[in-house]
Design an enzyme around this catalytic site. Structure first.
Site, PDB file in Angstrom:
ATOM      1  N   ASP A  81      12.550  15.401  83.918  1.00 60.95           N
ATOM      2  CA  ASP A  81      13.369  15.213  82.620  1.00 60.95           C
ATOM      3  C   ASP A  81      13.217  16.492  81.794  1.00 60.95           C
ATOM      4  OD1 ASP A  81      10.568  14.563  82.307  1.00 60.95           O
ATOM      5  OD2 ASP A  81      11.172  13.933  80.297  1.00 60.95           O
ATOM      6  N   GLU A 148       8.399  13.090  80.785  1.00 58.26           N
ATOM      7  CA  GLU A 148       7.201  13.648  80.532  1.00 58.26           C
ATOM      8  C   GLU A 148       7.476  14.017  78.913  1.00 58.26           C
ATOM      9  OE1 GLU A 148       5.089  17.643  79.401  1.00 58.26           O
ATOM     10  OE2 GLU A 148       7.190  17.100  79.379  1.00 58.26           O
TER      11      GLU A 148
END
Length: 483
Positions: A81, A148
């Protein structure tokens, strides 16, 4: 039709091929299914063992090159991400559209948005290594985690019990030649308060703060950059000194771990007084802009008068919210007493909203668990004083520095041999997923490194092409030498 690639022909070609492929896929936090599926399809096409869990974490495994079957397994790790920020005039839908890459000199960037070098380059490195048939390497495991950027939820949830890795190369750092061996832990603290509203007629004033530099709330928190939510809170407090003020709406920031670059509010004041409020506040605003003239030279604060009737927070709740905005701590709280220049404890006031109710979201970081809880408790008490409450979520552990690390020793030696200069080994204030990996497998030896990426989490993010090349060559040398 020819497939036009911005990065075509730039070395290392396969790394940049995969980086551009990833940039074509929308992959903000909580929007990682498509990019995770891409990685799984890559594994299938290359005959590699792979698994994908229900959160979209991926693990891809590759057997050792010939003659290295008995060498220790090494893990390449990064996250899928990215932080999705965009300029005010960018009309892109980052939920459904890929990035528009461009190259200027030695740097690649994305037009109007963040680049996602954090951490798309890690995935690109790993895919290029997994694809290659002409490099020497031990048994490999590539771990690609999700979300994350919003709390390391992928690293927290992923099952690595069947992984054989002894060493982990975390490819989530942004300064070439700086190896990381530890990082802060953190959590997200959210304040909420119910709002009682009254219908008020009078003058309206719209206040907008924009054009700030922003940045990563760990990597840039010590640089004294302006936080749009804090600046807006100061302006609202100044307005409140002139007479009664009613808050209609409030909005600032998009990510708890990104320093907000814009914020806006709508207030109602006594009829006929809007222009007087604006005039009286002009000197204060110029003084605030002067404070940040070095860090935020493009700060723009606009005040627009209007008239109308609105449902606003009543006088008591408006006062409570303004007090919270003015008094809430933000930025560096403590410096490390054992590593010179390292921030120990900080928080970032990343998001504020007042729609139906009031909400403020803070990213708290510290490598001292006691001080992390101390900051969270201060926020709780401030929320209680305003008639609200706090909720902690997304807590993640610190990564404790390993004094005797064979991986560190190997990497520092190889870096000196290859580039004729010393690499530094440091700990950082930003959070990394390594703490979760060590919770699951305490025996792991981990080092984080990566190429030069500037202004991550901002629309000014850019990545050095030459640094990507050098770092990839260094990665291949590590894989060649490690046993």
């Amino acid at each position: 039709m020819k497939d036009n690639r911005v990065l075509e022909g730039i070395q290392p070609e396969r790394v940049f091929y995969y980086f551009e492929e990833l940039c074509r896929i929308p992959h903000g936090s909580q929007n990682t299914k498509q990019i995770s599926d891409y990685c799984m399809e890559f594994a299938k096409n290359h005959g590699l063992e792979a698994k994908q869990d229900k959160w979209n974490n991926c693990i891809i495994k590759k057997t050792a090159s010939k003659g290295r079957e008995k060498d220790s397994c090494i893990m390449l790790q990064g996250h899928l991400d990215m932080v999705t920020e965009q300029t005010l005039d960018c009309g892109k839908n980052m939920e459904t559209e890929g990035l528009d890459l461009a190259v200027e000199g030695d740097y690649v960037f994305a037009k109007g948005t963040t680049l996602g070098g954090d951490d798309g380059i890690a995935i690109a490195y790993a895919l290029a290594v997994l694809e290659a048939e002409d490099i020497s390497h031990p048994p490999l495991e590539a771990l690609f985690t999700v979300d994350e950027e919003i709390g390391m939820f992928g690293a927290k949830s992923v099952d690595i019990s069947d992984c054989k890795a002894v060493y982990v190369l975390n490819l989530d750092s942004e300064e070439e030649g700086s190896f990381l061996g530890g990082c802060a832990g953190g959590m997200t603290v959210t304040t909420k308060k119910k709002i009682n509203r009254d219908k008020i007629a009078g003058d309206k004033i719209e206040i907008q703060v924009r054009g700030l530099t922003g940045g990563h709330s760990g990597a840039e928190i010590h640089k004294e950059r302006a936080n749009a939510n804090i600046v807006l809170g100061r302006i609202l407090h100044e307005f409140s000194q002139y007479g009664d003020l009613y808050l209609e709406s409030l909005e600032g920031g998009n990510k708890d771990n990104a320093i907000p670059i814009s914020a806006k509010a709508e207030v109602v004041v006594e009829e006929g007084m809007a222009l007087e409020y604006i005039k009286r506040c002009e000197f204060f605003i110029e003084a605030v802009k002067a404070e940040y003239s070095m860090t935020d030279p493009h700060m723009d604060i606009e005040m627009k008068p209007g008239k109308g009737t609105a449902w606003v927070a009543n006088l008591h709740d408006t006062g409570a919210i303004l007090q919270y905005l003015f008094c809430v701590p933000d930025g560096v709280q403590n410096q490390s007493t054992y590593i010179s220049g390292l921030v120990e404890t900080s928080l970032n006031f990343g998001i504020v909203r007042m729609e139906e109710d009031f909400k403020a979201v803070h990213s708290v970081r510290s490598d001292n668990p006691n001080r992390k809880q101390w900051v969270a408790e201060r926020l709780r008490m401030l929320a209680f004083a305003m008639g609200g409450q706090t909720y902690a979520s997304g807590e993640y552990p610190a990564w404790t520095y390993k004094v005797n690390s064979p991986l560190q020793q190997l990497m520092t030696r190889l870096y000196k041999e290859m580039f004729d200069k010393e690499a530094s080994v440091e700990t950082i204030h930003a959070g990394l997923e390594c703490g979760y990996l060590l919770q699951k497998k305490p025996e792991l030896d981990i080092v984080s490194f990566g190429p030069d990426i500037l202004d991550i989490h901002t629309t000014q993010e850019r990545m050095s092409l030459s640094s990507v090349k050098r770092t990839y060559e260094f990665l291949l040398r590590i894989l060649e030498e490690i046993h």
